[in-house]
Design an enzyme around this catalytic site. Structure first.
Site: not given
Ligand SMILES: Cc1cc2nc3c(=O)[nH]c(=O)nc-3n(C[C@H](O)[C@H](O)[C@H](O)COP(=O)(O)O)c2cc1C
Length: 409
Positions: A217, A286, A296, A329, A343, A347
């Site tokens: 990301n 995730d 490869k 976050f 969340k 958590k």
């Protein structure tokens, strides 16, 4: 805080000179007497009127006319006599080179040569190629040996448009260093995280498909690094666990570089045993491929990759947190508040910081962030568009409030 202290504030010809207005305002808020000495070249970057108005003092530029008449026949000596500290921000490669070589060919360089044993802080700002040149490094070393202290520049967007090292340190860190040097304290007068063992995670993770390809990301680590710097300024004992990043970790943190979600999870779990506070700013993948190919993968038609979920570190820790403060976050694209509240509960977090990554200037890769902080009572605090440094300090303020409420952390 700085009542009775006089700062001789040198401003030189760097594009970052516009930031001096904010630094002067902050020093004035702390009651310092700020006296600006600008180079002739600095006047191309910020107006004398602006600095005179903000500092509420005359601004000195020329050796032989205006400033001379203002300060008597030897302005460099008279100005230097009044100093408790010299701060040069931004400091160009030129002023650093001149002072390192004993050149005194204008009012600022001559004033600095007359500094005697008084503290001198230099906050360099320049293009990365200049900052990394042997000549610059040699000059910096010479000045360090002479006792000049440097407020290191940051990695970030430079005037040339590219990212690199050489951007003027943040206003917060410059003002903190001034306060620290002058009165041995820092901006946060209570050192409100002193002795607290803090873990901050930063950056993004990579899940490898084969040895050269990964799913990742765009997280850069900027928010997490700002949090780590904020905690350090408040005297916490900081462990910074980061995915791949181009940022330079602050000195005095325990730095653990990782790549994958599994590595991040293991590092966090190991460190958590000895921590009081965990702030998870990292964007952890995730999902990961069920299998990472050893070699490869060759290009041939369609490629299907089976994925499985990664371990949910925060959920795991939520079950064993045992009085520790945990902050998560949430980078969301829709149903921000609802998703974040779910969340937070799932958590067992104390706070969740949520940002809408679809907004400009928020989230990944940006210098600023627009966040909301949600607590266990479901109260939502909306912050304006702030720099990540400012957001970090607000998050630490909220954590300190929790510590004071809970006591016994
Ligand atoms: C648009 C522009 C931006 C500049 N930014 C910087 C800078 O950030 N750092 C630096 O060392 N020099 C920078 N320079 C070059 C300095 O202005 C130049 O070396 C000048 O001689 C510095 O003078 P001074 O140190 O007396 O202020 C810049 C020049 C231009 C034209």
């Amino acid at each position: 805080m700085l009542t009775g202290k006089t700062i001789i504030f040198g401003v030189t010809g760097s594009i970052a000179a516009y930031k001096t207005a904010e630094i002067i305002r902050r020093l004035k808020d702390l009651n310092a007497n700020v006296r600006v000495v600008m180079t002739v070249n600095a006047v191309n970057f910020i107006g004398e009127t602006t600095l005179r108005t903000l500092s509420q003092n005359p601004v000195y530029i020329n050796m032989f006319h205006d400033s001379g008449s203002l300060e008597g026949p030897l302005p460099h000596i008279t100005i230097s006599d009044t100093a408790d500290l010299f701060l040069i921000a931004p400091a160009t490669a030129n002023i650093i080179g001149k002072v390192a070589s004993g050149i005194a060919d204008d009012l600022l360089s001559t004033t600095l040569l007359s500094a005697g044993n008084k503290p001198v802080l230099m906050a360099p700002a320049m293009n990365e190629r200049m900052y990394k040149s042997h000549i610059y490094k040699h000059n910096e070393k010479k000045l360090q040996i002479a006792g000049v202290k440097f407020i290191n520049p940051e990695y970030g967007k430079l005037a040339c448009g590219k990212e690199g090292e050489g951007r003027l340190a943040s206003v917060d860190s410059i003002v903190s260093r001034v306060v620290d040097t002058l009165i041995g304290g820092n901006l946060f007068d209570t050192y409100d995280l002193k002795g607290k063992r803090v873990i901050v995670t930063a950056g993004g993770t990579r899940e490898y498909i084969d040895p050269v390809r990964f799913i990742g990301n765009p997280a850069t680590g900027k928010m997490g690094f700002a949090l780590a710097r904020g905690a350090l300024a408040r005297e916490a004992d900081v462990t910074l666990i980061s995915g791949k990043t181009f940022l330079v970790p602050p000195k005095n943190v325990k730095y653990i570089p990782v790549e994958t979600a599994d590595q991040m999870g293991k590092a966090v779990l190991d460190s958590f045993k000895h921590a009081d506070i965990l702030v998870m700013a990292a964007a952890i993948g995730d999902f990961k491929p069920k299998k990472t190919e050893k070699n490869k993968i060759k290009r041939k038609g369609m490629l299907k990759i089976d994925m499985k979920p990664t371990d949910d570190i925060l959920e795991k820790l939520g079950k064993i947190k045992n009085g520790r403060i945990t902050v998560g976050f949430a980078a969301e694209t829709n149903n921000l508040i609802k998703n974040a509240k779910t969340k937070l509960k799932k958590k067992n977090l104390d706070l969740i910081v949520v940002n809408d990554i679809t907004q400009p200037d928020a989230g990944f890769e940006s210098e600023t962030n627009i966040v909301k902080i949600i607590d266990r009572a479901n109260d939502v605090e909306e912050l304006p568009k702030w720099t990540k440094e400012e957001v970090a300090h607000r998050i630490w303020d909220r954590i300190v409030e929790l510590i004071n409420k809970n006591k016994g952390v």
